[in-house]
Design an enzyme around this catalytic site. Structure first.
Site, PDB file in Angstrom:
ATOM      1  N   SER A 123      33.412  73.181  20.444  1.00  0.00           N
ATOM      2  CA  SER A 123      33.187  74.556  20.006  1.00  0.00           C
ATOM      3  C   SER A 123      34.171  75.525  20.644  1.00  0.00           C
ATOM      4  O   SER A 123      35.319  75.520  20.273  1.00  0.00           O
ATOM      5  CB  SER A 123      31.750  75.028  20.174  1.00  0.00           C
ATOM      6  OG  SER A 123      31.550  76.121  19.287  1.00  0.00           O
ATOM      7  N   HIS A 164      36.868  87.534  28.562  1.00  0.00           N
ATOM      8  CA  HIS A 164      37.357  88.905  28.382  1.00  0.00           C
ATOM      9  C   HIS A 164      37.346  89.575  29.750  1.00  0.00           C
ATOM     10  O   HIS A 164      36.334  89.524  30.452  1.00  0.00           O
ATOM     11  CB  HIS A 164      36.460  89.692  27.423  1.00  0.00           C
ATOM     12  CG  HIS A 164      36.216  89.006  26.126  1.00  0.00           C
ATOM     13  ND1 HIS A 164      37.124  89.038  25.086  1.00  0.00           N
ATOM     14  CD2 HIS A 164      35.182  88.236  25.706  1.00  0.00           C
ATOM     15  CE1 HIS A 164      36.629  88.333  24.069  1.00  0.00           C
ATOM     16  NE2 HIS A 164      35.468  87.839  24.421  1.00  0.00           N
ATOM     17  N   CYS A 174      28.686  72.378  20.932  1.00  0.00           N
ATOM     18  CA  CYS A 174      27.825  71.713  19.964  1.00  0.00           C
ATOM     19  C   CYS A 174      27.406  70.373  20.557  1.00  0.00           C
ATOM     20  O   CYS A 174      28.187  69.707  21.227  1.00  0.00           O
ATOM     21  CB  CYS A 174      28.578  71.479  18.666  1.00  0.00           C
ATOM     22  SG  CYS A 174      29.142  72.984  17.878  1.00  0.00           S
TER      23      CYS A 174
END
Length: 128
Positions: free
Chosen positions: A68, A73, A88
């Site tokens: 995935s 950030h 996943c």
């Protein structure tokens, strides 16, 4: 579609300041971190934001995983970082690997305070 989605908001980060502003270094560290956790990086994208009057620009780093994704950030003017790891669990349970990525990243940024969340996704898909 079952998987584990982890997020963390890191405040008052005391790690080396370049991790908040050096896009190439942050991107490389993210790829290395997911690979060391046993996940497979299939691509990455890193963007450095322009400096602002209140300080240097932050960075967004995304690593696409076969399992995935990882997103980081940074907000250097606030000493803050947000982390997002989703794995996943289709053919195998990658939850421990997701936790390892989060722990490694937290160790790099050395936050004074952390808010963590975990969401198990797709558990009720048979009911849909």
């Amino acid at each position: 579609m079952q998987g584990l989605h982890l997020t963390a908001d890191l405040h008052d980060c005391q790690g080396a300041p370049h991790w908040l502003t050096d896009a190439p270094a942050l991107g490389a560290m993210c790829v290395r971190t997911v690979e060391e956790a046993g996940l497979q990086a299939v691509g990455s994208l890193v963007h450095a934001f322009a400096a602002r009057p209140d300080g240097p620009g932050g960075v967004t780093a995304t690593v696409l995983l076969a399992e995935s994704h990882l997103c980081v950030h940074t907000w250097p003017e606030r000493g803050g970082v947000t982390l997002d790891v989703y794995v996943c669990n289709f053919s195998a349970d990658h939850s421990a690997k997701a936790h390892a990525v989060m722990a490694a990243l937290e160790a790099v940024f050395r936050p004074g305070r952390v808010q963590r969340h975990a969401l198990q996704r797709g558990q009720n898909e048979a009911m849909a």
